[in-house]
Design an enzyme around this catalytic site. Structure first.
Site, mmCIF file in Angstrom:
data_model
loop_
_atom_site.group_PDB
_atom_site.id
_atom_site.type_symbol
_atom_site.label_atom_id
_atom_site.label_comp_id
_atom_site.label_asym_id
_atom_site.label_seq_id
_atom_site.Cartn_x
_atom_site.Cartn_y
_atom_site.Cartn_z
ATOM 1 N N HIS A 208 -13.213 2.743 -1.555
ATOM 2 C CA HIS A 208 -14.655 2.899 -1.759
ATOM 3 C C HIS A 208 -15.448 1.927 -0.899
ATOM 4 C CE1 HIS A 208 -13.420 5.329 -5.098
ATOM 5 N NE2 HIS A 208 -12.856 4.306 -5.721
ATOM 6 N N ASP B 9 -9.665 1.007 -15.315
ATOM 7 C CA ASP B 9 -10.405 -0.219 -15.007
ATOM 8 C C ASP B 9 -10.859 -0.921 -16.278
ATOM 9 O OD1 ASP B 9 -10.126 0.297 -12.332
ATOM 10 O OD2 ASP B 9 -12.202 0.867 -11.968
ATOM 11 N N HIS C 186 -13.657 9.895 -6.602
ATOM 12 C CA HIS C 186 -12.210 10.036 -6.418
ATOM 13 C C HIS C 186 -11.824 11.465 -6.105
ATOM 14 C CE1 HIS C 186 -12.719 6.612 -9.240
ATOM 15 N NE2 HIS C 186 -11.929 6.051 -8.371
#
Lengths: 332, 332
Positions: A59, A112, A221
């Site tokens: 990213h 995450d 994603h």
């Protein structure tokens, strides 16, 4: 179609990039190759609250490109599109700890959230005070393949900037955390993809799109979006990004920060064309753009596409937005 | 494959981008939509030599992204991959004229050289003192489809930075021109493409590459390169970019500025991987990297690929490189 990338091996992409970052920015950034951390060169900073973030790689410039004075103290780099481990996050918390406490800014993806939380508990057991703010600004979908609740996307950049500035200004951990939460709560985003991207370890595109199709409401994603639609003029596509955002939160009556973000493979000349449409649309809807960014800030490898982020600010948030920042991805 | 772009119409791409640039940077940049100029907000600057550049669009951030304090006073935007007209260049010369004279920085493409030269003569007839420096730094080919002599590529960014800084510092037109020429003479570049790009008005890729092929020595318009080769690890590709540069000029014994430039569609994570290899190679060859940039600076629309530029500097050139710059594409 095969995978065409400037890489040595799908397994070394992140490690090779970290070698490059270390070589390109000696002094200003430190790289911990074992734990895959990008750390501010002068960390830990005595007397300053620390701010860290991280997540899957791919990213860029997020998050490593936002490490430096006025923004993050460290970024934790997972494999491409894969959460970093709790051990990596714990190493970051230890690397930046000045005794004033650390805020973790976490994009809302299940892995995450879980791994940062676990690391925070381990650090707390070591006597490090840790808070966290979860960014969940994507209006496209409620739950997704990777998320319970909304996904964290472009708003993360604004949260990192404002929290980093507040920490630099000497605000307490509670104050920095509250400002970050307020920014996250005021952020909304929506994206679209013209093409997929290819995760190196997978070797083939994450999804297929016909020559005349776009994926609306894409995450970062290549996960499914809100709908598959026909390619249309950017004038129309801009409305399909902006309207769901404005339907979700009233952005009138406050200064607004706008990010017109490229997904990695879209040239700047197109992003400015998109910004022209977004700017017109927001003016017509009575939204006052106070600040803007146009460029690549949170990407999906080489994906062609764009996302729009709006953050409803106030004079305090704007002041922190305007405060000096010196990172490779954001600098003024 | 069809053309997938965030545009309204192939004919409005440049105009739409200029609307976006005007909307995004009010005050700091002025846009002349008739002549397609991006002009520093406070131009003309009394007492300061002016520096302009320009060329075909599609190479963003070059040149419009380099307009601002410490760099260019104006950029002239042609259609995508098409030289601006002499009238456009003349309008730029008039817009920035402070009476101290203007340097034109021109990439070595036949149309650009001819049209800037003609505009310079027209301006001279109006009493504006004009000099020009032609950048021809691409070691890949001697003549090309678009050029007599070497093509002007990444070195242009460094010439614009150093000339802009010297002008900002109050140097005379003769001095600024000499510094720009010295920089251009010390610059060498080499690029490669993994994919073609699609000019909007053409609607199809400029060239075709097989899934396992790269084009080595590509210019910035998808024009033919030096050779078509098999895709290889970036470790090997880095050598094929760096070696022809080092064979062409001795870069030892001086501080060197290195640009690891993306062609538009290559993600930053790959560019840093490439920079790691370039940095190792240069160290092994006794070349001392004094400064570096890693990112998109001179692009070919959405082309996947990269170029390497080396500039053999000295302490004076480095000082001008380090001087403050405040543009959308380069800032410190």
């Amino acid at each position: 179609m095969g995978m065409k990338k400037l890489i040595n091996d799908p397994g070394t992409v992140v490690a090779d990039a970290l070698r490059g970052i270390e070589a390109a920015h000696p002094g200003t950034l430190k790289v911990d190759h074992t734990n895959r951390l990008i750390v501010r060169g002068d960390a830990p900073r005595p007397g300053k609250v620390a701010v860290i973030s991280g997540g899957g790689s791919g990213h860029e410039p997020l998050h490593g490109g936002f490490v430096g004075p006025g923004m993050l103290d460290a970024a934790v780099c997972g494999e491409v599109f894969t959460s970093p481990t709790p051990d990596q996050v714990l190493a970051a918390l230890q690397a930046v700890d000045s005794g004033e406490g650390t805020l973790m800014i976490v994009k809302n993806y299940t892995g995450d959230v879980m791994n940062f939380e676990m690391a925070g508990e381990l650090a707390a057991a070591d006597g490090i005070e840790v808070t966290s703010v979860v960014v969940a600004d994507d209006v496209a979908v409620t739950d997704s393949l990777y998320t319970a609740g909304r996904r964290g996307v472009g708003g993360t950049v604004v949260v990192e900037k404002i929290a980093g500035a507040a920490a630099e200004a000497g605000r307490s951990l509670a104050e920095v955390t509250a400002l970050a939460q307020r920014t996250a709560d005021a952020a909304r985003s929506m994206g679209l993809a013209l093409t997929s991207c290819t995760v190196p370890a997978a070797g083939r595109p994450t999804f297929d799109l016909a020559d005349d199709e776009i994926e609306l409401g894409i995450g970062i994603h290549g996960e499914p979006g809100r709908s598959r639609e026909k390619l249309a003029p950017v004038h129309d596509l801009a409305a399909r990004l902006v309207n769901p955002i404005l339907d979700d939160l009233d952005f009138t009556g406050a200064p607004v920060i706008v990010i017109c973000n490229g997904m990695g493979g879209t040239p700047l000349i197109e992003l400015y064309g998109l910004y022209a449409e977004v700017s017109d649309l927001l003016a017509a809807r009575g939204v006052q753009i106070a600040r803007n960014l146009v460029g690549n800030y949170i990407t999906s490898l080489e994906m062609a596409g764009a996302s729009i982020t709006l953050v409803k600010a106030d004079s305090e948030l704007l002041d922190y937005w305007d405060a000096p920042v010196s990172t490779t991805g954001l600098r003024w």
